[in-house]
Design a protein around this motif. Sequence first.
Motif, PDB file in Angstrom:
ATOM      1  N   ASP A  37       0.050  -9.956  -5.812  1.00  0.00           N
ATOM      2  CA  ASP A  37       0.035  -8.306  -5.998  1.00  0.00           C
ATOM      3  C   ASP A  37       0.994  -8.241  -6.021  1.00  0.00           C
ATOM      4  O   ASP A  37       0.975  -6.720  -6.539  1.00  0.00           O
ATOM      5  N   GLY A  38       2.276  -8.733  -4.949  1.00  0.00           N
ATOM      6  CA  GLY A  38       3.388  -8.257  -5.239  1.00  0.00           C
ATOM      7  C   GLY A  38       4.569  -8.366  -6.648  1.00  0.00           C
ATOM      8  O   GLY A  38       4.473  -6.511  -7.031  1.00  0.00           O
ATOM      9  N   LEU A  39       4.128  -8.804  -7.443  1.00  0.00           N
ATOM     10  CA  LEU A  39       4.847  -9.163  -8.687  1.00  0.00           C
ATOM     11  C   LEU A  39       3.871  -8.169  -9.680  1.00  0.00           C
ATOM     12  O   LEU A  39       4.632  -7.584 -10.591  1.00  0.00           O
ATOM     13  N   ALA A  40       2.341  -7.452  -9.369  1.00  0.00           N
ATOM     14  CA  ALA A  40       1.794  -6.068 -10.435  1.00  0.00           C
ATOM     15  C   ALA A  40       2.590  -5.382  -9.443  1.00  0.00           C
ATOM     16  O   ALA A  40       2.327  -4.863 -11.105  1.00  0.00           O
ATOM     17  N   LEU A  41       2.064  -5.477  -8.808  1.00  0.00           N
ATOM     18  CA  LEU A  41       3.105  -3.408  -8.047  1.00  0.00           C
ATOM     19  C   LEU A  41       4.168  -3.740  -8.915  1.00  0.00           C
ATOM     20  O   LEU A  41       4.585  -2.224  -9.228  1.00  0.00           O
ATOM     21  N   ALA A  42       5.091  -5.137  -8.983  1.00  0.00           N
ATOM     22  CA  ALA A  42       6.750  -4.581  -9.535  1.00  0.00           C
ATOM     23  C   ALA A  42       6.463  -4.375 -11.274  1.00  0.00           C
ATOM     24  O   ALA A  42       7.528  -3.559 -11.749  1.00  0.00           O
ATOM     25  N   ALA A  43       5.649  -4.800 -11.687  1.00  0.00           N
ATOM     26  CA  ALA A  43       5.577  -4.446 -13.085  1.00  0.00           C
ATOM     27  C   ALA A  43       4.568  -3.120 -13.135  1.00  0.00           C
ATOM     28  O   ALA A  43       5.226  -2.398 -13.969  1.00  0.00           O
ATOM     29  N   MET A  44       4.252  -2.884 -12.204  1.00  0.00           N
ATOM     30  CA  MET A  44       3.706  -1.316 -12.813  1.00  0.00           C
ATOM     31  C   MET A  44       4.645  -0.691 -12.675  1.00  0.00           C
ATOM     32  O   MET A  44       4.794   0.543 -13.047  1.00  0.00           O
ATOM     33  N   PHE A  45       4.968  -0.099 -11.324  1.00  0.00           N
ATOM     34  CA  PHE A  45       5.927   0.618 -10.308  1.00  0.00           C
ATOM     35  C   PHE A  45       7.201   0.610 -11.609  1.00  0.00           C
ATOM     36  O   PHE A  45       7.401   2.154 -12.433  1.00  0.00           O
ATOM     37  N   TYR A  46       7.461  -0.324 -12.229  1.00  0.00           N
ATOM     38  CA  TYR A  46       9.129  -0.169 -13.138  1.00  0.00           C
ATOM     39  C   TYR A  46       8.307   0.250 -14.342  1.00  0.00           C
ATOM     40  O   TYR A  46       9.095   0.842 -15.267  1.00  0.00           O
ATOM     41  N   THR A  93       0.568  -0.405  -0.066  1.00  0.00           N
ATOM     42  CA  THR A  93      -0.443  -0.211  -0.098  1.00  0.00           C
ATOM     43  C   THR A  93       0.631   1.445  -0.281  1.00  0.00           C
ATOM     44  O   THR A  93       0.616   2.444  -0.798  1.00  0.00           O
ATOM     45  N   LEU A  94       1.986   0.953   0.683  1.00  0.00           N
ATOM     46  CA  LEU A  94       2.459   2.941   0.762  1.00  0.00           C
ATOM     47  C   LEU A  94       3.319   2.711  -0.216  1.00  0.00           C
ATOM     48  O   LEU A  94       3.545   3.744  -1.019  1.00  0.00           O
ATOM     49  N   ILE A  95       3.680   1.897  -1.647  1.00  0.00           N
ATOM     50  CA  ILE A  95       4.561   2.020  -2.843  1.00  0.00           C
ATOM     51  C   ILE A  95       3.133   1.998  -2.559  1.00  0.00           C
ATOM     52  O   ILE A  95       4.052   3.791  -4.710  1.00  0.00           O
ATOM     53  N   ASN A  96       2.152   2.072  -3.640  1.00  0.00           N
ATOM     54  CA  ASN A  96       1.069   2.572  -4.156  1.00  0.00           C
ATOM     55  C   ASN A  96       1.246   4.109  -3.956  1.00  0.00           C
ATOM     56  O   ASN A  96       0.769   5.110  -4.740  1.00  0.00           O
ATOM     57  N   PHE A  97       1.467   4.356  -3.259  1.00  0.00           N
ATOM     58  CA  PHE A  97       0.819   6.148  -2.844  1.00  0.00           C
ATOM     59  C   PHE A  97       2.643   6.816  -2.691  1.00  0.00           C
ATOM     60  O   PHE A  97       2.105   7.329  -3.806  1.00  0.00           O
ATOM     61  N   TYR A  98       3.836   6.046  -3.013  1.00  0.00           N
ATOM     62  CA  TYR A  98       4.696   6.580  -3.424  1.00  0.00           C
ATOM     63  C   TYR A  98       4.451   7.585  -5.045  1.00  0.00           C
ATOM     64  O   TYR A  98       5.132   8.038  -5.644  1.00  0.00           O
ATOM     65  N   ALA A  99       4.002   5.836  -5.735  1.00  0.00           N
ATOM     66  CA  ALA A  99       3.598   5.795  -6.930  1.00  0.00           C
ATOM     67  C   ALA A  99       2.550   7.116  -7.658  1.00  0.00           C
ATOM     68  O   ALA A  99       3.176   7.823  -8.480  1.00  0.00           O
ATOM     69  N   TYR A 100       1.750   6.794  -6.515  1.00  0.00           N
ATOM     70  CA  TYR A 100       0.509   8.418  -7.016  1.00  0.00           C
ATOM     71  C   TYR A 100       1.333   9.498  -6.678  1.00  0.00           C
ATOM     72  O   TYR A 100       1.142   9.728  -7.522  1.00  0.00           O
ATOM     73  N   ASN A 101       2.239  10.279  -5.945  1.00  0.00           N
ATOM     74  CA  ASN A 101       2.456  11.217  -5.739  1.00  0.00           C
ATOM     75  C   ASN A 101       4.132  11.309  -6.116  1.00  0.00           C
ATOM     76  O   ASN A 101       4.829  12.797  -6.105  1.00  0.00           O
TER      77      ASN A 101
END
Length: 591
Positions: free
Chosen positions: A144-153, A108-116
């Motif tokens: 969920d972790g793999l999906a977040l990594a793909a999205m963030f990168y 959840t925290l990484i999602n916040f950092y990506a949004y901001n």
Amino acid sequence: MIYSNKFLIIFLFAYLLLFSITGFTESISIKLEEADNVKSSNPSKFSELLSSLEEQKKLLDNEQRYYLRYLQAYQLAFSGKTEKSKTILKEILGSEASETIKFRSRLTLINFYAYNRNWADGLSNLTVLLEELPKINNEQYQNDGLALAAMFYNQIGQYSLGLTYANQLEKQTKDARQNCLAKMFKFESIFYTTDLKVDPIEIESAINACNKEPIAANLLRTYVAEMHIQDEQLEHANTLLLKYIHEVESVKYVRLIVRFYSLIAETYFKQSDFEKSAYYSNKTIEKAVNIPTTQGVINSYKFLYHIAKKQSDFSASLLAHEKYSQLNQSYIDEITAKHFAYQLAEHKSFEQQSKISLLNEKNTLLETKQALSEAEVANTRLIIMVLIISLLLFIFWAGRLYKAHKRIKELAEFDALTGIFNRGHFTQVATSTLRYCKSAEQDLSVIMFDLDYFKSINDNYGHATGDWALKETIKVCQNVGRKNDIFARLGGEEFCILLPSCHIRSAALVAEHCRSAIEDIVTEASGHDFKITASFGITDAKTSGFELEKLLADADEAAYDSKKSGRNRITVFTVEEEPEQKQLDSSWSIT
């Protein structure tokens, strides 16, 4: 007998009490799971369950309290109180909560950092999350972790890494929604990776797999539309986009709507239907009021600029071009920030590995000393050997660290293509120079220029030829100028030369020499035969003052006048009371 009956009664009471406590604990766990399951689908029910659990907080065990805290952080984030939510999530990460709760909090925290757009903190947390991933037994959370990594990168432009995690997610997930997300991230990575090609059959299969996910399905359709545009199949692209535009508008996801509008505007622009192109360009800008630096908005201003120019509406054209230039520079700065954040994360990882290596070497040294304590001569020899190895390793890692620091400094200060200052570093150096010249009462002049019809060079001969033209331009201008002149690329084909201790007449001569040198560039070495010219604008501190923004604005205005006056010339900026600016063509001279 009486005593045995009393003992039996006490035993039964204790047993019933333990049973009731166990049942109550299980009831709380069920309630926490229920709240977790409805947190996004039924917010009112979610709120009721959290209120009930808060009332029973004293009866929760430690793990249940951390679970409740995580759900409360989610509720705060859902209601827009992200800072309070982030505070709770960080507390959980520093607590004794289970690995699973910490993992979900970090997600959840990484999602916040990506949004901001806090890429640096997001990357550092993502590195930790990926290290923790193998320890998580829950397959859903792993995916969920793999999906977040793909999205963030993908968001920071590291598409090869995004593709790696998207492929991994696609391979191991059994959930239809996560399979759709995996395909969406996968084709996003492939589409923006220049050495990979999108298979039309595979992307159509991906769209079918996302038939219950309209955002993902329509994002994939935009890649199909872009492929049609690249292949100049404009009707196909336009038909596809207009077919699904109402569905896209109904999901109310602004970024997707903006992407659709901007692509429709592009198809109409390339079909010379300027009225419809302007309509969808304006719709793009209106819709993206909170996300102005997206590529769709930047392209829309570019279309409006060209449309207004073709219609001879020069004021609207100038306004659109200024907005396009401003947003395009912001977009470039954001890409640079992402790249810098990734380089910084790599550097920190490298530094951490260096520390671990050095610690390992120290441990090895201590073990060696202990093992060889019985043989004094052999011990001395081995100690010397280990010290030499340690020193060599230290020198090696120090050299690597120095190179990494040097590379980061170059990325932060110099333009990667031409080797001259970038806009950010130029602003710092120029501000210091202006301050010095003002205090020393010295002259200072500014030259701004950009290449004429540079877009047609890119369009007709390719971006590699355009890059060659930019580098050759810088090379000939550097041969003309002085060593203490400050030369920078402000963006695209726009350049600036700051000349300290230089009178404006001397600056005009420098500009004329640069203009002549650019015009004389022989382009056959690029593999094509074309002409390079540039339009120049000049001002000085006596006319425009010692404020950098004012100097650049006046020089840019003079350069724009050169453009309007036929290009391939220089113009000296004059103050408003003069009837018009003095035009300096290729035959201008100073008497």
